[in-house]
Structure formats: C-alpha cells, structure tokens
Write an enzyme that holds these catalytic residues in place. Structure first.
Site, PDB file in Angstrom:
ATOM      1  N   ASP A   1      45.837  26.710  41.261  1.00  0.00           N
ATOM      2  CA  ASP A   1      46.083  25.415  40.623  1.00  0.00           C
ATOM      3  C   ASP A   1      46.380  25.516  39.132  1.00  0.00           C
ATOM      4  OD1 ASP A   1      43.622  26.146  39.617  1.00  0.00           O
ATOM      5  OD2 ASP A   1      42.653  24.213  40.003  1.00  0.00           O
TER       6      ASP A   1
ATOM      7  N   HIS B   1      44.502  36.105  39.753  1.00  0.00           N
ATOM      8  CA  HIS B   1      43.279  35.616  39.118  1.00  0.00           C
ATOM      9  C   HIS B   1      43.201  34.096  39.150  1.00  0.00           C
ATOM     10  CE1 HIS B   1      41.427  39.199  36.876  1.00  0.00           C
ATOM     11  NE2 HIS B   1      42.289  39.685  37.747  1.00  0.00           N
ATOM     12  N   ASP B   2      44.339  33.442  39.105  1.00  0.00           N
ATOM     13  CA  ASP B   2      44.334  31.982  39.203  1.00  0.00           C
ATOM     14  C   ASP B   2      43.846  31.538  40.579  1.00  0.00           C
ATOM     15  OD1 ASP B   2      44.926  29.244  38.493  1.00  0.00           O
ATOM     16  OD2 ASP B   2      46.735  29.402  39.705  1.00  0.00           O
TER      17      ASP B   2
ATOM     18  N   HIS C   1      48.614  47.154  42.762  1.00  0.00           N
ATOM     19  CA  HIS C   1      48.320  48.110  41.692  1.00  0.00           C
ATOM     20  C   HIS C   1      49.373  49.198  41.611  1.00  0.00           C
ATOM     21  CE1 HIS C   1      43.733  47.057  41.487  1.00  0.00           C
ATOM     22  NE2 HIS C   1      44.511  46.124  40.974  1.00  0.00           N
TER      23      HIS C   1
ATOM     24  N   SER D   1      44.629  26.794  36.822  1.00  0.00           N
ATOM     25  CA  SER D   1      43.452  26.634  35.961  1.00  0.00           C
ATOM     26  C   SER D   1      43.283  27.794  34.987  1.00  0.00           C
ATOM     27  CB  SER D   1      42.185  26.465  36.799  1.00  0.00           C
ATOM     28  OG  SER D   1      42.024  27.544  37.710  1.00  0.00           O
TER      29      SER D   1
ATOM     30  N   GLU E   1      38.607  29.117  31.753  1.00  0.00           N
ATOM     31  CA  GLU E   1      38.604  30.223  32.716  1.00  0.00           C
ATOM     32  C   GLU E   1      39.112  31.542  32.129  1.00  0.00           C
ATOM     33  OE1 GLU E   1      41.017  30.632  36.809  1.00  0.00           O
ATOM     34  OE2 GLU E   1      39.984  28.734  36.549  1.00  0.00           O
TER      35      GLU E   1
ATOM     36  N   ARG F   1      49.145  39.770  38.327  1.00  0.00           N
ATOM     37  CA  ARG F   1      47.690  39.680  38.134  1.00  0.00           C
ATOM     38  C   ARG F   1      47.278  38.261  37.736  1.00  0.00           C
ATOM     39  NH1 ARG F   1      43.986  41.747  33.294  1.00  0.00           N
ATOM     40  NH2 ARG F   1      41.967  41.803  34.351  1.00  0.00           N
TER      41      ARG F   1
ATOM     42  N   ASN G   1      38.416  38.138  33.149  1.00  0.00           N
ATOM     43  CA  ASN G   1      39.826  37.857  32.847  1.00  0.00           C
ATOM     44  C   ASN G   1      40.292  38.572  31.584  1.00  0.00           C
ATOM     45  OD1 ASN G   1      40.659  36.234  35.015  1.00  0.00           O
ATOM     46  ND2 ASN G   1      39.660  34.431  34.150  1.00  0.00           N
TER      47      ASN G   1
ATOM     48  N   ASP H   1      49.075  53.708  39.266  1.00  0.00           N
ATOM     49  CA  ASP H   1      49.835  54.429  40.286  1.00  0.00           C
ATOM     50  C   ASP H   1      50.488  55.638  39.628  1.00  0.00           C
ATOM     51  OD1 ASP H   1      51.409  55.343  42.328  1.00  0.00           O
ATOM     52  OD2 ASP H   1      52.542  53.501  42.617  1.00  0.00           O
TER      53      ASP H   1
END
Length: 323
Positions: A72, A64-65, A186, A74, A83, A60, A89, A238
């Site tokens: 990168d 999300h990055d 997931h 971040s 971020e 994850r 997040n 799941d």
C-alpha cells in the site's frame, strides 16, 4: 437445514475469495490513465541508465512495502516514526525514482495512479532491465494511510533461520516455494559487510568462521570485509553475476557461497533445499527458464498481499506524505 446453511457459508467464502483475488487486474488504468505504465517504465529506465544499482533497490523497496501493512505504499511515507525509519529498513533506496514517476503521472493524470501501483510496476521494470523476465502486473491498489516503524518487526532479517523465515512468509500467505523463489531476487542485490561479517571471524564466539561457508569463498569475503574494516562496504549477494538476473544465486547457495546467513541456511533445511535444487544449474539452461517462469508468479502473489482497493485508503498526491 444445517447442511444447507453450511453450503451457503462455503459458497459465500469462495465468492469472497474470488472477489478479493479479482480486485486487482492488469490494465486497471487503461481508460483513466493509459500512459501510466509507460511513464513509470521510462522513469525507471532513466534512473537505471544513471545508476544500474537502483534496480535491486526498487525490487527490495516493493518487497519491504508488501510485508508491512500490505502492498500500500506505506514504506514511502516520510516522518520520524514512519515505516522507513525502522531498523529493518536500513539502507532502503529508490524513493526518488518513485517520486519522479509520481510527479509525471500527476501532471498527466491528476489523482489517478496510486504510489503502491507505481512501486509494483517499478519492481517489475527493474527485473526486466537486469535481464530477467517480464510479466503483466495486476493493478488497482490504493495507498494506505498508516505508516509506523513499530509495525516493521515482521520483516525478514539476514539473521533469521529458515524456521523464522518460513513463519514470516507463511503469515503473508506465502509457502516454501514462494520463499525460495522470492529470495532469488538476491541475484541482483548487494549488502553491507556489517550484515554478515560476524560469519567470517567469530561465528561461534571462539574465533571460528561459519562452517557452512565454502573455504575458498571465505577468503574472498574476508579480503573484502577485513576484521574491524569498513562495515558499510558493499558486497554483491550473487558472486560472479551481480548485475544480471539469473539463477547463479541458487548455484552459489548450493556450493556454500551464500553471503547472508539467511540465504545459506536455505540449503540446510530439507524443504527449502529441494526448492533451491530446482533452480541451481546452468545460467540460462532449463533451470534458468524455470526461474524465469516461477519468479513472476511469486511476485504477483506477493504483490497482492493485503492490498487496499475500491474505496479503501487513498490515492496520494505525493508519495512521501498522506493527503
């Protein structure tokens, strides 16, 4: 003459596209830091041995990055407006794993390996450790120098209908096939009751539950997430195969056993439904092998989003702060 100019432009665009795709390559550190990939792998293994739930968290974290500022690193930056502080997040974990790997890499190869590449390797290793496929990770990413929570608004949300999910993925060059395949991650994830309990009790503002939830599964979810209960309680995304990277997630979506609304809605849209159908089936039969083949391809495509290479960005000394 005009046709000649047009042809030159076409050739130039194609050349630039090939160049962009070729900026990342497997074995990027083969000379500069040959043990880099092994160091990351052993670090992830060590943390996984202590806490297996770290695997989906690392996957994850990479996802999300990549969706904000490209892949990168971040999302790793600390700070009040960084971020990682964005609402979307909430609950991100695994930062300590990346920091651990980075400190070992700095001791072995000072200033060589980017945090962004560590994330990409760690995500792959997390999949392997949970029984999923392995793949050769193209590397050569540089770390970004911008990290703002305000830029994380385009991250997919569990409330998103398929049309919005499609738009967010399309904006990053990912199609319906990539969308469904990547959401298949997931299969090893979990979420909090607070992110889906609205489906269980007052979905239509008249006290009804979401009608797309299988009735027997609804009872299970209500038992785990009672009305006015602990919204932070963890529930597997799941059901029945939470710790194993397989195709049972797609079978659950097909059968109305998707936990997040955004996951279950994949069955309501004709285009994404056909993609779910391709994977739904026996856990390790023909369909499982197809997912094992398609997931690495989608991950390589996603992990190439808006990458910084060459002289762009920097190679951070510490992943949580800019140099």
């Amino acid at each position: 003459m005009e046709e000649g100019k047009l042809w030159c432009c076409v050739v130039m665009v194609l050349t630039l596209m090939r160049s962009a795709c070729g900026q990342l390559k497997a074995g990027f550190y083969s000379s500069s830091c040959p043990n880099a990939e092994g160091i990351v792998r052993s670090t992830v293994q060590s943390h996984f041995n202590q806490d297996p739930t770290i695997a989906p968290s690392l996957l994850r974290l990479h996802f999300h990055d990549c969706f904000v500022q490209g892949c990168d690193g971040s999302v790793l930056i600390s700070g009040s407006s960084a971020e990682k502080t964005a609402l979307s997040n909430t609950g991100l974990r695994g930062f300590e794993v990346i920091d651990d790997a980075k400190s070992q890499l700095e001791a072995s190869c000072l200033g060589v390996v980017s945090c962004a590449d560590i994330l990409a390797w760690a995500a792959r290793d997390a999949v392997v450790l949970t029984g999923g496929p392995s793949w050769s990770v193209p590397t050569g990413r540089r770390d970004g120098t911008v990290s703002l929570s305000s830029q994380a608004s385009n991250l997919p949300s569990p409330l998103d209908p398929v049309s919005v999910q499609r738009q967010k993925f399309s904006a990053k060059g990912l199609d319906d096939h990539d969308l469904v395949t990547l959401v298949g991650a997931h299969t090893i994830g979990q979420t909090d009751c607070r992110f889906f309990s609205y489906r269980l009790y007052n979905f239509t503002a008249t006290g009804n539950s979401d009608p797309t939830i299988n009735q027997s599964f609804l009872g299970q979810l209500q038992a785990m997430c009672p009305k006015n209960g602990d919204g932070l309680r963890k529930v597997a995304l799941d059901s029945g195969s939470a710790a194993k990277f397989d195709v049972s997630f797609f079978k659950n979506v097909r059968d109305g056993n998707g936990v997040l609304e955004s996951d279950q809605r994949l069955w309501e849209d004709s285009a994404t439904r056909s993609e779910v159908q391709k994977y739904a089936g026996t856990v390790r039969g023909l369909f499982g092998l197809r997912f094992d083949f398609e997931f690495p391809k989608a991950m390589i495509k996603m992990s190439s989003i808006e990458v910084k290479t060459g002289s762009q960005g920097e190679i951070r000394k510490v992943c949580s702060k800019f140099n």
